[in-house]
Design an enzyme around this catalytic site. Sequence first.
Site, PDB file in Angstrom:
ATOM      1  CG  ASP A  25      -1.719   1.199   1.297  1.00  0.00           C
ATOM      2  OD1 ASP A  25      -1.928   2.056   0.595  1.00  0.00           O
ATOM      3  OD2 ASP A  25      -2.362   1.445   2.457  1.00  0.00           O
ATOM      4  CG  ASP A  29      -6.168   2.998   0.186  1.00  0.00           C
ATOM      5  OD1 ASP A  29      -5.486   2.032   0.436  1.00  0.00           O
ATOM      6  OD2 ASP A  29      -6.883   3.184  -0.802  1.00  0.00           O
ATOM      7  CG  ASP A  33      -1.309   1.663  -3.855  1.00  0.00           C
ATOM      8  OD1 ASP A  33      -0.180   1.519  -3.979  1.00  0.00           O
ATOM      9  OD2 ASP A  33      -2.014   2.191  -2.633  1.00  0.00           O
ATOM     10  CG  ASP A 205     -11.444 -15.210 -14.058  1.00  0.00           C
ATOM     11  OD1 ASP A 205     -10.746 -15.583 -12.976  1.00  0.00           O
ATOM     12  OD2 ASP A 205     -12.821 -14.825 -14.068  1.00  0.00           O
ATOM     13  CD  GLU A 260      -9.387 -19.371 -12.541  1.00  0.00           C
ATOM     14  OE1 GLU A 260      -9.664 -19.833 -11.379  1.00  0.00           O
ATOM     15  OE2 GLU A 260     -10.437 -18.863 -13.198  1.00  0.00           O
TER      16      GLU A 260
HETATM   17  O1  TEU Z   1     -12.005 -18.237 -10.257  1.00  0.00           O
HETATM   18  C1  TEU Z   1     -12.788 -19.289 -10.674  1.00  0.00           C
HETATM   19  C2  TEU Z   1     -12.999 -20.404  -9.853  1.00  0.00           C
HETATM   20  O2  TEU Z   1     -13.768 -21.304 -10.357  1.00  0.00           O
HETATM   21  C3  TEU Z   1     -13.025 -19.935  -8.447  1.00  0.00           C
HETATM   22  O3  TEU Z   1     -14.274 -19.284  -7.991  1.00  0.00           O
HETATM   23  C4  TEU Z   1     -12.979 -21.129  -7.317  1.00  0.00           C
HETATM   24  O4  TEU Z   1     -13.681 -22.269  -7.930  1.00  0.00           O
HETATM   25  C5  TEU Z   1     -13.230 -20.650  -6.121  1.00  0.00           C
HETATM   26  O5  TEU Z   1     -12.948 -19.464  -5.935  1.00  0.00           O
HETATM   27  C6  TEU Z   1     -12.929 -21.853  -5.105  1.00  0.00           C
HETATM   28  O6  TEU Z   1     -13.536 -21.361  -3.931  1.00  0.00           O
HETATM   29  C7  TEU Z   1     -11.814 -16.943 -10.919  1.00  0.00           C
HETATM   30  C8  TEU Z   1     -10.973 -16.069  -9.838  1.00  0.00           C
HETATM   31  O7  TEU Z   1      -9.560 -16.647  -9.552  1.00  0.00           O
HETATM   32  C9  TEU Z   1     -11.888 -15.731  -8.485  1.00  0.00           C
HETATM   33  O8  TEU Z   1     -11.379 -15.130  -7.898  1.00  0.00           O
HETATM   34  C10 TEU Z   1     -13.058 -15.267  -9.210  1.00  0.00           C
HETATM   35  O9  TEU Z   1     -13.794 -15.000  -8.116  1.00  0.00           O
HETATM   36  C11 TEU Z   1     -13.866 -15.905  -9.977  1.00  0.00           C
HETATM   37  O10 TEU Z   1     -12.821 -16.409 -11.161  1.00  0.00           O
HETATM   38  C12 TEU Z   1     -14.853 -15.049 -11.058  1.00  0.00           C
HETATM   39  O11 TEU Z   1     -14.066 -14.203 -11.548  1.00  0.00           O
END
Ligand code: TEU
Length: 510
Positions: A25, A29, A33, A205, A260
């Site tokens: 940070d 805040d 960041d 993602d 991901e």
């Molecule tokens: O995560 C995808 C996902 O499948 C996760 O949500 C996972 O299953 C879960 O967190 C387990 O507890 C991605 C991102 O990494 C996550 O931070 C986001 O919340 C999600 O996508 C939505 O964008």
Amino acid sequence: MPHGTALPWWVTGVAYQIYPRSFADSDGDGVGDLRGLVAHLDHVADLGADAVWVSPFFRSPMADFGYDVADFRDVDPLFGTLADADDLISRAHELGLRVVFDLVPNHTSSEHPWFRAARSSPRDPHRDWYVWRDPRPDGSPPNNWRAAFADEPAWTLDPASGQYYLHLFLPEQPDLDWNHPSVPAEIAGVMEFWMARGVDGFRCDVIHCIGKDPELPDAPDDLAGLPACLFDHGPGTMEQIRFLRRVVDGAPGERLLLGETYVFDRERIAGYLGDGDGLHLGFDIPALHAPWDAAAWRAEVASALELYPPRGGQPAWVLSNHDVPRHRTRYGTEARARAAAVLLLTVWGTPTVYAGEELGLEDAEVPPDRVVDPGGRDGCRAPLPWRRAAGHGWPAEPWLPFPPDARARSVEAQRDDPASMLEHYRRLLRLRRATPALHRGDLRLLDAPDGVLAYRRTADGADPVEVWINFTEQEVAGARPVGKWLGGTRVGPPEAGSPLGPDEARILSA
Ligand code: TEU
């Protein structure tokens, strides 16, 4: 790979994940960041990583802490400005680090102008950029999909139009419809925008969710209870991945497409790598959920060797990230976390290190009145302790409590202490970089006694290396690896021919 072939950075390198809220940070805040991040990038370079992957810092109402994007092309004021993002890219490049940004192609924030327009009227041109369907005759949601984070339908009724919209995550995160041609085109534009500013690639993602079957069939019985974000939704995914790959290939330089791929079926993850035309890297989710057990890991590695295609990409190994309890917490002891670091950084594939694992951080205990994440993931998102003194280098009380033993775990306390976790990671990263068999070699599993995982890595024109990992808390008399000691969980070499000690990992030139 033939000797002398220059491999792309993401084949041989190690990526370091930064969750910007929790890194550093600069303005007091309590939330990390971009300026704080830039000021601490030397930590990542000193560690010996090759790239940083930065979780989202784009304009967002923060319902999902930035994974709900309201403007893909601007920085949220909480994190700084576009100029700060440019600084981040140029400072990282000066330090020899590649920069990977987080792209969230599956959904936007409900406050994104596209969704506001879509919701304004069924006749709005943006309406079909999202997934709208009529209720079933009884008024219930269009299919049986469940949302993440809460055991609720993945559909929210919009009273004005009488239609439901789809959201695999929060109602504040409506899913885009990739079957509408404007959606891929817009996301490609976003990628080009950031690549023109110097970004070296994207962590995409929930990439397995984008290619939805327009029929939106019910989930089969065996999957119906799971959140719908945990499975692939149809034939379109691979086609869309190939499209994204063409977008990164269209830019000069070596740009990375890292997915991901949050499914538990490794064959499917491997499929997303295509035949050199899909993802460069897919996160290996099965191994993330494997227990600390030699037989379990042997099976994971064997299946990875069998399933990841030789001409496609390769797996990105991950033991910790911002979504699951840290492996130091899951595996239970510091000694195991040390051995796990040897595994992560010597196994075939691309390792990813989540900021703080190099400090041996455990999850924070978050008291009920400080819980903020609807997904229950606050513990692994605790702020990084930089300094010993109270505040640990944070100018104000951070948004989440510090992890346990923050003083002793701080960067300041561990730096230059050869026995620390931080120096352990540094030594491993240095060794990996200096040793071709470790950063580009093939892997063959070796026979080993129960409780021990052993493998041999070989690369053309380079010395072979063996790695022996004791997953148990007992000495293993039958495991006496021979060869020149290169590193491992000990600070210095063991006695020649001595058995593997409790939780010990050894790397040998053999
Ligand atoms: O995560 C995808 C996902 O499948 C996760 O949500 C996972 O299953 C879960 O967190 C387990 O507890 C991605 C991102 O990494 C996550 O931070 C986001 O919340 C999600 O996508 C939505 O964008």
